[in-house]
Scaffold this active site. Structure first.
Site, PDB file in Angstrom:
ATOM      1  N   ASP A  95       0.822  -1.206   0.000  1.00  0.00           N
ATOM      2  CA  ASP A  95       0.000   0.000   0.000  1.00  0.00           C
ATOM      3  C   ASP A  95       0.857   1.256   0.000  1.00  0.00           C
ATOM      4  O   ASP A  95       1.929   1.288   0.621  1.00  0.00           O
ATOM      5  CB  ASP A  95      -0.912   0.029   1.231  1.00  0.00           C
ATOM      6  N   ARG A  96       0.362   2.294  -0.648  1.00  0.00           N
ATOM      7  CA  ARG A  96       1.090   3.557  -0.721  1.00  0.00           C
ATOM      8  C   ARG A  96       1.414   4.110   0.661  1.00  0.00           C
ATOM      9  O   ARG A  96       2.498   4.670   0.889  1.00  0.00           O
ATOM     10  CB  ARG A  96       0.249   4.589  -1.493  1.00  0.00           C
TER      11      ARG A  96
END
Length: 316
Positions: free
Chosen positions: A145-146
């Protein structure tokens, strides 16, 4: 049995580590020209596609510009570079943990997406690494995930990418995460959390629903402080979207800095890199499917809410 038509190599180079867009004209369409088809197919503003044709930005397999009046031929390949969105640079380095002729393992900072998607294109780990390392064929074996920091595995050779992706698909990679969240003395740990998690397309959050469990996480205590914060070791056995965040929230100890759980907050302004999600992919362990080498990689990053609680509380 019909033979599948091979895809020619891209005639355009990468730009800022980003591949050109490839389109194949579908069969069964009744278009007179390539231009008519692309005006309808591409979600661009009025006149944008015509301008691209006029500037010679849309090319065929031979690298030569294709005109808007080119007759429509089903199966024809076209390439062009999309306009990159305006992105605020993520001002944190990508630390290379390991590099050999097969793989690159990096320690990704918070706020940097793994691969181009949506409004994050050039400011992604993949695009930056291709540019910084000079390896245009670098590919991601999995995603992080970012908002999550930590270890990500990339492959050097396209022909070997599938072997490494299969490791993650078949759950043959041991992954360990670290999180900082509220400390609850009444929460009995360690424990294994099992539930069914569903993430609908277009919905920001995932949710737990009734049914056969598809998400399994081992949650272990890793210390707590007098200020009410705890550190946790998370070992996922599956890889559902937002799994660790959903499970920690379900236990009543949502991860600090989470903009989705337990409550969806407003979007963080571009360039605001304060208070990142306190989740870190700490370790990756697997047997290399190409070389047979036993690998264990460890992140050198730390979570600010644990190591610098005063600065974290002040939002610095």
């Amino acid at each position: 049995m019909r033979r599948r038509r091979s895809v020619p190599p891209p005639p355009l180079p990468q730009r800022h580590g980003v591949d050109p867009v490839r389109l194949r004209l579908p069969a069964g369409e009744q278009w007179a020209t390539v231009g008519e088809h692309l005006v309808q197919r591409l979600t661009a503003g009025p006149g944008v596609v015509d301008e691209m044709f006029a500037a010679g930005l849309i090319v065929g397999a031979d690298g030569r510009p294709v005109s808007a009046g080119t007759p429509y031929v089903p199966g024809m390949f076209l390439w062009f570079h999309r306009e990159l969105p305006d992105e605020v640079p993520v001002p944190f380095p990508l630390e290379v943990v390991h590099r050999d002729e097969h793989i690159v393992v990096v320690d990704k900072p918070h706020f940097l997406a793994t691969t181009p998607r949506g409004s994050h294109v050039a400011q992604t780990a993949l695009a930056r690494l291709r540019h910084e390392l000079g390896v245009p064929e670098l590919g991601a074996a999995h995603r992080l995930d970012r908002l999550t920091a930590g270890l990500v595995l990339f492959t050097v050779r396209p022909a070997e990418r599938g072997a490494y992706q299969t490791l993650f698909r078949d759950r043959r990679v041991h992954k360990e995460y670290e999180a900082v969240a509220p400390y609850d003395p009444a929460l009995e740990l360690p424990r294994t959390v099992r539930s069914r998690i569903v993430k609908e397309r277009g919905v920001l959050t995932a949710e737990e629903v009734e049914g056969e469990p598809n998400a399994v996480t081992r949650v272990e205590p890793a210390g707590h402080r007098q200020d009410g914060l705890g550190r946790y070791r998370l070992v996922p056995r599956t890889g559902q979207t937002h799994q660790l965040r959903v499970h920690m929230n379900a236990l009543g100890v949502p991860i600090l800095g989470d903009p989705l759980y337990p409550v969806v907050t407003g979007p963080v302004p571009a360039g605001d890199f304060r208070r990142p999600l306190q989740l870190l992919a700490r370790a990756l362990e697997f047997t290399d499917p190409v070389t047979g080498v036993e690998h264990r990689f460890t992140s050198g990053r730390s979570l600010a809410a644990w190591t610098s609680p005063e600065e974290w509380a002040a939002g610095q």
